[in-house]
Design a protein around this motif. Structure first.
Motif: not given
Length: 215
Positions: A4-20
């Motif tokens: 998988l090559n996760i687009p940057k926008s989706d990686r930002i979304g996953i980062s938000i999930l991780r930090e909440m």
């Protein structure tokens, strides 16, 4: 290299999930279970972050469905891709993996993703339509004389994608007359009435009808 090559926008979304916080994550999951088609509004999560996380979650559901790999393998691929982008370290991986499993186990989103996949299961997918109308002169035998009459013509331009919405964009043109326009109008109205009739049948049976372009 990860599959998988996760687009940057989706990686930002996953980062938000991780930090909440865990509380906010649970509220997010609960909201998506009830309203899978809309960006959730949750205390403690800004509208911008909610939309970013929402888009990333939906993207992961679509990719998982089209990749057709087992659930655990897909989560492994997500983690591998995050590591390759240096956005996941060993200490955080168990927590991130647990959160990915939680947000990817929402049944309403799983059903919506499958509905979208079925909706796109066509050789050609409609993109846009345009009708070009003009008037063409009808000349007498002597072309130097003014036209004897004019004829109104219509050209239907249909643009479509080959093999789903990500396929190559192509188009074709069809000539139409006034009666053809009436037939197309009647055909579209009939299709809408049939859809309403089917919805009524499904509603009475307690079966949810999904419209991937609206829901």
């Amino acid at each position: 290299m990860s599959a998988l090559n996760i687009p940057k926008s989706d990686r930002i979304g996953i980062s938000i999930l991780r930090e909440m916080s865990e509380e906010v994550l649970d509220k997010l999951v609960a909201e998506l279970e009830c309203s899978p088609a809309s960006v959730p509004s949750i205390d403690g999560l800004s509208p911008e972050d909610a939309e970013q996380a929402f888009d990333a979650i939906n993207s992961m559901y679509r990719v998982r469905l089209f990749s057709n790999v087992p659930f655990e393998e897909f989560v492994d691929d997500l983690c591998d891709s995050l590591r390759e982008h240096e956005e996941l370290d060993a200490d955080a991986e168990p927590m991130v993996r647990e959160r990915l499993i939680k947000v990817l186990s929402i049944e309403s989103l799983n059903v919506a993703a499958k509905a979208l996949s079925l909706h796109l299961e066509h050789e050609h997918m409609f993109c846009t339509a345009r009708i070009i109308t003009d008037a063409r002169p009808v000349y007498r035998d002597n072309p130097t004389e003014p036209p004897a009459a004019m004829v109104v013509t219509h050209v239907l331009k249909l643009s479509y994608h080959e093999t789903g919405i990500a396929g190559r964009l192509k188009e074709f043109y069809v000539g139409l007359g006034s009666l053809d326009l009436e037939e197309i109008r009647d055909t579209l109205e009939r299709a809408e009435e049939k859809a309403k009739s089917l919805k009524a049948v499904f509603d009475s049976a307690g079966i949810k009808l999904i419209d991937p372009q609206r829901d």
